[in-house]
Each structure stands twice: as structure tokens, then as C-alpha cells.
Design an enzyme around this catalytic site. Structure first.
Site, PDB file in Angstrom:
ATOM      1  N   ASN A 168       0.842  -1.170   0.050  1.00 36.49           N
ATOM      2  CA  ASN A 168      -0.141   0.000   0.160  1.00 36.49           C
ATOM      3  C   ASN A 168       0.781   1.245  -0.059  1.00 36.49           C
ATOM      4  O   ASN A 168       1.946   1.171   0.458  1.00 36.49           O
ATOM      5  CB  ASN A 168      -0.847   0.084   1.150  1.00 36.49           C
ATOM      6  CG  ASN A 168      -1.945   1.299   1.341  1.00 36.49           C
ATOM      7  OD1 ASN A 168      -2.879   1.240   0.210  1.00 36.49           O
ATOM      8  ND2 ASN A 168      -1.614   2.273   1.903  1.00 36.49           N
ATOM      9  N   ARG A 173       0.407  12.591   6.770  1.00 40.87           N
ATOM     10  CA  ARG A 173       1.477  13.407   7.266  1.00 40.87           C
ATOM     11  C   ARG A 173       2.209  12.904   8.602  1.00 40.87           C
ATOM     12  O   ARG A 173       1.705  12.046   9.265  1.00 40.87           O
ATOM     13  CB  ARG A 173       0.792  14.516   7.873  1.00 40.87           C
ATOM     14  CG  ARG A 173       0.001  14.378   8.922  1.00 40.87           C
ATOM     15  CD  ARG A 173      -0.448  15.794   9.692  1.00 40.87           C
ATOM     16  NE  ARG A 173      -1.051  15.611  10.808  1.00 40.87           N
ATOM     17  CZ  ARG A 173      -2.563  15.835  11.115  1.00 40.87           C
ATOM     18  NH1 ARG A 173      -3.239  16.317  10.007  1.00 40.87           N
ATOM     19  NH2 ARG A 173      -3.159  15.487  12.149  1.00 40.87           N
ATOM     20  N   GLY A 191      -5.413   2.582   4.212  1.00 38.06           N
ATOM     21  CA  GLY A 191      -4.745   1.343   4.112  1.00 38.06           C
ATOM     22  C   GLY A 191      -3.665   1.171   5.003  1.00 38.06           C
ATOM     23  O   GLY A 191      -3.146  -0.196   5.437  1.00 38.06           O
ATOM     24  N   ASP A 281      -5.144  22.043   9.596  1.00 41.74           N
ATOM     25  CA  ASP A 281      -5.358  21.008   8.457  1.00 41.74           C
ATOM     26  C   ASP A 281      -6.264  21.534   7.376  1.00 41.74           C
ATOM     27  O   ASP A 281      -6.592  22.727   7.002  1.00 41.74           O
ATOM     28  CB  ASP A 281      -6.320  19.942   9.203  1.00 41.74           C
ATOM     29  CG  ASP A 281      -5.711  18.568   8.706  1.00 41.74           C
ATOM     30  OD1 ASP A 281      -5.610  18.288   7.662  1.00 41.74           O
ATOM     31  OD2 ASP A 281      -5.579  17.588   9.785  1.00 41.74           O
TER      32      ASP A 281
HETATM   33  C1  LIG Z   1      -1.495  16.769   1.022  1.00 44.81           C
HETATM   34  C2  LIG Z   1      -2.383  15.469   1.774  1.00 44.81           C
HETATM   35  C3  LIG Z   1      -2.170  15.039   3.220  1.00 44.81           C
HETATM   36  C4  LIG Z   1      -2.838  13.912   3.589  1.00 44.81           C
HETATM   37  N1  LIG Z   1      -2.483  13.681   4.925  1.00 44.81           N
HETATM   38  C5  LIG Z   1      -3.284  12.673   5.390  1.00 44.81           C
HETATM   39  C6  LIG Z   1      -3.026  12.140   6.756  1.00 44.81           C
HETATM   40  O1  LIG Z   1      -2.317  12.849   7.376  1.00 44.81           O
HETATM   41  N2  LIG Z   1      -3.574  10.933   7.234  1.00 44.81           N
HETATM   42  C7  LIG Z   1      -4.460  10.429   6.442  1.00 44.81           C
HETATM   43  O2  LIG Z   1      -4.763   9.404   6.874  1.00 44.81           O
HETATM   44  N3  LIG Z   1      -4.742  10.617   5.171  1.00 44.81           N
HETATM   45  C8  LIG Z   1      -4.313  11.852   4.562  1.00 44.81           C
HETATM   46  N4  LIG Z   1      -4.418  12.164   3.324  1.00 44.81           N
HETATM   47  C9  LIG Z   1      -5.446  11.631   2.326  1.00 44.81           C
HETATM   48  C10 LIG Z   1      -4.769  10.325   2.038  1.00 44.81           C
HETATM   49  O3  LIG Z   1      -3.570  10.532   1.267  1.00 44.81           O
HETATM   50  C11 LIG Z   1      -5.915   9.465   0.961  1.00 44.81           C
HETATM   51  O4  LIG Z   1      -7.030   9.352   1.773  1.00 44.81           O
HETATM   52  C12 LIG Z   1      -5.283   8.068   0.228  1.00 44.81           C
HETATM   53  O5  LIG Z   1      -6.176   8.000  -0.462  1.00 44.81           O
HETATM   54  C13 LIG Z   1      -4.888   7.387   1.253  1.00 44.81           C
HETATM   55  O6  LIG Z   1      -4.543   6.147   0.674  1.00 44.81           O
HETATM   56  P1  LIG Z   1      -4.828   4.449   0.978  1.00 44.81           P
HETATM   57  O7  LIG Z   1      -6.188   4.228   0.642  1.00 44.81           O
HETATM   58  O8  LIG Z   1      -4.043   3.518   0.321  1.00 44.81           O
HETATM   59  O9  LIG Z   1      -4.943   4.584   2.679  1.00 44.81           O
HETATM   60  C14 LIG Z   1      -3.718  13.194   2.686  1.00 44.81           C
HETATM   61  C15 LIG Z   1      -4.054  13.590   1.371  1.00 44.81           C
HETATM   62  C16 LIG Z   1      -3.242  14.877   0.888  1.00 44.81           C
HETATM   63  C17 LIG Z   1      -3.265  15.310  -0.588  1.00 44.81           C
HETATM   64 MN   LIG Z   2      -4.355   2.137  -1.122  1.00 47.33          MN
END
Ligand SMILES: Cc1cc2nc3c(=O)[nH]c(=O)nc-3n(C[C@H](O)[C@H](O)[C@H](O)COP(=O)(O)O)c2cc1C
Ligand SMILES: [Mn+2]
Length: 481
Positions: A168, A173, A191, A281
Site C-alpha cells: 500500500n 503526514r 490502507g 488541516d
Molecule cells: C496533502 C495531503 C495530506 C494528507 N494527509 C493525510 C493524513 O495525514 N492522514 C490520512 O489518513 N490521510 C491523509 N491524506 C489522504 C490520503 O492520502 C488519501 O486518503 C489516500 O487515498 C490514502 O490512501 P490509502 O487508501 O492507500 O490509505 C492526505 C492527502 C493529501 C493530498
Molecule cells: Mn491504498
């Protein structure tokens, strides 16, 4: 397609889309304040390269994806809808009707394997290997005055499912606690958190690798709401029409993108938590301190002359709006595979993705709008949708003003609101409970007799074609004088 962030920045420079800032600017609040000014400019402002962050050798790049044009460049398309068409074609292979047809499909199958990541031996991201490296060499920002500290805001966090080995990547952050430890802010629905949950159940350490300043397409892929178990690197390969090059980490059993500028290798211990936040945020408000897992650095590898890529979030519009817009376009054809009646959808910047979701549908049966709402509430990260507005297909959901007009005229609050509850985004402070709260759907479609509407629906006010043509003619003459 850019194989490396440096190529992207050089091209943006050539296209006059990059502003180089040679004045010393401090990573403590100042770089963020300048970046915010850029993000709030019409169309998203330019990409920024801070060549002399106070106290550091390493340049800082920000707002790199913060415009429609740069988002398209990063994904190698003229407009985002071109991607939708490409994905549609990939997802809709006709069932072969004979041997000839089946043969025609072979390139498609070949294409999928051509998109798998491949492992290389020598990688730019390992030009310098520092087992005793610390985060102190990186110009990590303090973004907002009320923040709990410095945060790595645009990391690509790599993990593997300890049981299945599935990879994944997510952008989560990381708050700097000291030179060798950070927070790991993967929220419970994501993920990375799921991999960590499994590792904790097994009582095992979870290996984690973090790529910073990767090839541009991967920055997008790490934010994409890929269905669980689908490798983000496959999407990367699809978007860039080639296999993403990966290299084995030095100190952990994971692979990282070979052309990234900086890699943080390490692990997260089972059971360990530490207070994280507050953090200004993307809601435009500070998210409150909470306990999150802790990342321990075991090795820092990098290029000889890396650039530190970062972003800031805060009151919209910010750079993340454009990353979200790419997902809106890319995932529309995938959603249509199970919900084909959807004509278009849009997440306005002010709604920060899930607070306000606008959908237009080809309405086919009574209650259809509500079926769409429930589909969204049950579909991946769309489960977070707090307010869903459903309109008929003749309404342009990309035009928020048009939607506001239609909602006002088509909705009867007593009849057309669907209330429910379910999981909400971790950052939703309005919800009564953390991560669990209320949702609302607004059915702003024209109501049918079969839905109990027995009065007659009025027609839109429009002139005739002939009068319209005449007006166009007169108008162009008036405008010329
Ligand atoms: C700039 C930015 C910062 C982000 N920070 C977080 C974070 O701190 N925690 C989080 O859970 N998702 C955060 N996200 C959202 C995830 O990256 C997003 O939900 C992503 O699809 C997660 O991937 P996954 O489904 O593989 O977990 C952020 C997105 C962006 C664009
Ligand atoms: Mn994913």
C-alpha cells in the site's frame, strides 16, 4: 512523462510556471505563508522553488501540483477527462466473440503486465546512504502558528500487509518528534492503518518506507483512493505508460521508487502511540491532538543534491484541491462500472472532498436519487460524503452556482432530505462522536408522479432558438461598437 521531480521542475521553469525565490525564507511559517499566497491566486498560482530556506542547503519546492495545467502535465495529459476516456477503454474490454476477437485482446492483457513495477539495482535515491542520518538535514516546515511542531506534509508511505504481502502507498503526514522519530498519521480507515492493525494483532513490527520528492505521477498516486488491495503502483504504471522503477531498501524489506530524492526507512512498533498534533488541516481549522503510531527512522538515503517537495493545507482552495480533482476525473469511470447511471460528479474546493459531493444522474426509476446516495455511502472513501446533492443529468455539477439554483428550486425539505449516519472523516469535528456521525442526501432531481409528486413540474425559462440566434447576432454587433 517526467521520470523525476527535477525534470518536472525544469519543464515548469521553461513554461514559466515556476517561480524561483532566491531570498532567504524560513521553513518556520514563512515558506508556508508565501505558499498560501500562491494557492490563493486565481487559478492556483505558480509552483514555487525556495532556493535558500533559512538554515538549510536543500531547496524546497511547493505548490508544484497546484493548478489544472500542472496537474495535467504531471499526469501527461492535455485535459483530465482524457484519462477518464483511457480508463473507460481499459475497463470495458468487449467479451471476445470468436478467436479473432480474443486475439485482438492480447495487447490489452500484455499491457497490464507492462505496467507492473520493476526492480532496479542502482538507484539515484541511494546515492548517499546514511544509517545514522537524521531528519535535521531536511528543511521540514512549520506550517501554521498553532501547529504542534514541524510536519512532513507530502510523504509517500509504503507498507506491506504482513499476511498477504500486498503493498500500500498512502500520503499520511508525519510530525517530527526528534531527528529519528515522527508521528504516523494514517487514519483508521486508510490502507496503512489496516496493515498496522494486522501487524499489531500478530505482535510484529511493521516495516515502513517513506519516499519524499518522487517522480510526479507517484505523488498523485499516493493520494488516490485506490480500492484496498489494488497496488497504487499499477495506477502509476498505467498513468505513465511504463513500469515504475523500484529499488530495495537498505535496512528494511521494502522497495521504494528509484528516482525519489529522499527515502526514510524505518518501522512502526506494535502498541506504541504518541500524541500528534495539533495541525492546521485541510478543513481550514486545526485538527486536535490525538494518539497515533510512531515512526522510527533506521536509515536515510538520498540523492547527492535533493530537493525537498512539500505542500501546505489550510483553508481551501489549496494545492490538494487539484490532486483531488484528478481523482474525481480518474475514478468517475471506475465508479460508473457499478453505478452506471452517474453522469458526472464534482467535489467543490470549499467542500474539501467529502463535505459536499455533487452528482448528476440519468434518473430511471422512483427513488433513484436515494439509491445513488446509498451507493456513495458504501463505496470506498466516498463513505465519508457528508452532504450529497443529486441532480438530473441536464444540470452541470461542475457549476456550483447552477447546482445551488437547482437545489433551491427543486427541493422540498420535508420530502427530499435523506438523513442517515455512518463513518465520517477523522477530521470531522462537527460529528457528535469521533469518526462516526450524521450524513445528509438532498434529492434535487425533478420528482415524478410515481414518487408521490402529483402537481405539474414547471419548464425551465428559455427563449426560442430563433430569438436566441437573433440575439446572438445583435449582441455581437453591440459588443463590437
Ligand atoms: C496533502 C495531503 C495530506 C494528507 N494527509 C493525510 C493524513 O495525514 N492522514 C490520512 O489518513 N490521510 C491523509 N491524506 C489522504 C490520503 O492520502 C488519501 O486518503 C489516500 O487515498 C490514502 O490512501 P490509502 O487508501 O492507500 O490509505 C492526505 C492527502 C493529501 C493530498
Ligand atoms: Mn491504498
Amino acid at each position: 512523462m517526467y521520470r523525476d521531480l527535477a525534470d518536472f521542475l525544469a519543464d515548469l521553469d521553461k513554461r514559466r510556471q515556476l517561480v524561483r525565490i532566491t531570498d532567504p525564507v524560513s521553513p518556520a511559517l514563512e515558506i508556508a505563508a508565501v505558499t498560501d499566497r500562491a494557492c490563493k491566486s486565481p487559478g492556483g498560482g505558480p509552483a514555487l522553488l525556495f532556493e535558500r530556506p533559512t538554515g538549510y542547503e536543500m531547496p524546497v519546492a511547493s505548490n508544484v501540483f497546484g493548478s489544472m495545467e500542472r496537474m495535467c502535465l504531471a499526469l501527461g495529459v492535455a485535459k483530465l477527462d482524457d484519462l477518464a476516456a483511457e480508463i473507460e477503454a481499459l475497463l470495458a474490454p468487449q467479451m471476445p466473440r470468436g478467436v479473432l476477437d480474443a486475439l485482438k485482446m492480447l495487447p490489452l492483457v500484455g499491457r497490464l503486465t507492462d505496467l507492473m513495477p520493476k526492480t532496479v539495482k542502482d538507484a539515484p535515491c541511494q546515492e548517499v546512504v546514511r544509517r545514522d542520518g537524521t531528519l535535521d538535514e531536511l528543511p521540514i516546515l512549520t506550517c501554521w502558528p498553532g501547529d504542534g511542531g514541524r510536519f512532513i506534509t507530502l510523504p509517500l508511505v509504503f507498507t506491506r500487509d504482513p499476511e498477504t504481502g500486498m503493498r500500500n502507498i498512502g500520503t499520511y503526514r508525519m510530525q517530527v518528534f526528534d531527528g529519528r522519530t515522527t508521528g504516523m498519521h494514517w487514519q483508521r480507515h486508510k490502507g496503512g492503518a489496516q496493515h498496522h492493525r494486522i501487524a499489531e494483532r500478530l505482535g510484529k513490527r511493521l516495516a515502513v518506507a517513506v519516499a519524499l520528492s518522487p517522480e510526479p505521477v507517484l505523488t498523485y498516486c499516493a493520494t488516490a483512493p485506490m480500492p484496498e488491495g489494488l497496488d497504487e503502483l499499477l495506477l502509476g504504471g498505467f498513468l505513465s505508460h511504463r513500469r515504475i522503477e523500484m529499488v530495495k531498501c537498505v535496512s528494511v524489506d521494502l522497495e521504494v521508487p528509484a528516482t525519489a530524492h529522499i527515502i526514510l526507512e524505518g518501522y512502526v512498533e506494535p502498541g506504541e502511540r504518541r500524541r500528534e498534533g495539533p495541525f492546521g488541516d485541510h478543513t481550514g481549522f486545526y485538527s486536535q491532538p490525538d494518539d497515533y503510531p510512531v515512526f522510527h527512522l533506521t536509515c536515510l538515503t538520498r540523492r547527492k543534491r535533493p530537493t525537498y517537495l512539500t505542500t501546505i493545507v489550510g483553508r481551501p482552495p489549496m494545492e490538494d484541491y487539484y490532486l483531488g480533482l484528478a481523482s474525481e476525473r480518474i475514478f468517475l469511470p471506475m465508479i460508473r462500472k457499478t453505478v452506471p447511471e452517474i453522469v458526472d460528479m464534482h467535489f467543490p474546493a470549499e467542500g474539501i472532498f467529502h463535505n459536499l459531493v455533487l452528482v448528476s444522474i440519468d434518473k430511471r426509476f422512483p427513488g433513484h436519487a436515494r439509491k445513488i446516495m446509498h451507493a456513495f455511502w458504501g463505496l470506498g472513501q466516498l463513505m465519508f460524503s457528508k452532504t450529497i446533492v443529486v441532480v438530473d443529468k441536464d444540470v452541470n455539477v461542475q457549476d456550483v452556482s447552477e447546482v445551488a439554483w437547482i437545489v433551491g428550486t427543486h427541493m422540498d425539505p420535508l420530502r427530499d432530505i435523506q438523513m442517515t449516519r455512518g463513518p465520517v472523516d477523522d477530521l470531522d469535528d462537527a460529528a457528535e462522536l469521533h469518526a462516526y456521525g450524521g450524513k445528509m442526501g438532498i434529492d434535487a432531481t425533478r420528482k415524478w408522479a410515481s414518487e408521490g409528486y402529483t402537481r405539474s413540474w414547471p419548464a425551465r425559462v428559455r427563449t426560442t432558438e430563433a430569438a436566441g440566434a437573433r440575439a446572438a447576432e445583435i449582441w455581437s454587433r453591440i459588443r463590437r461598437t
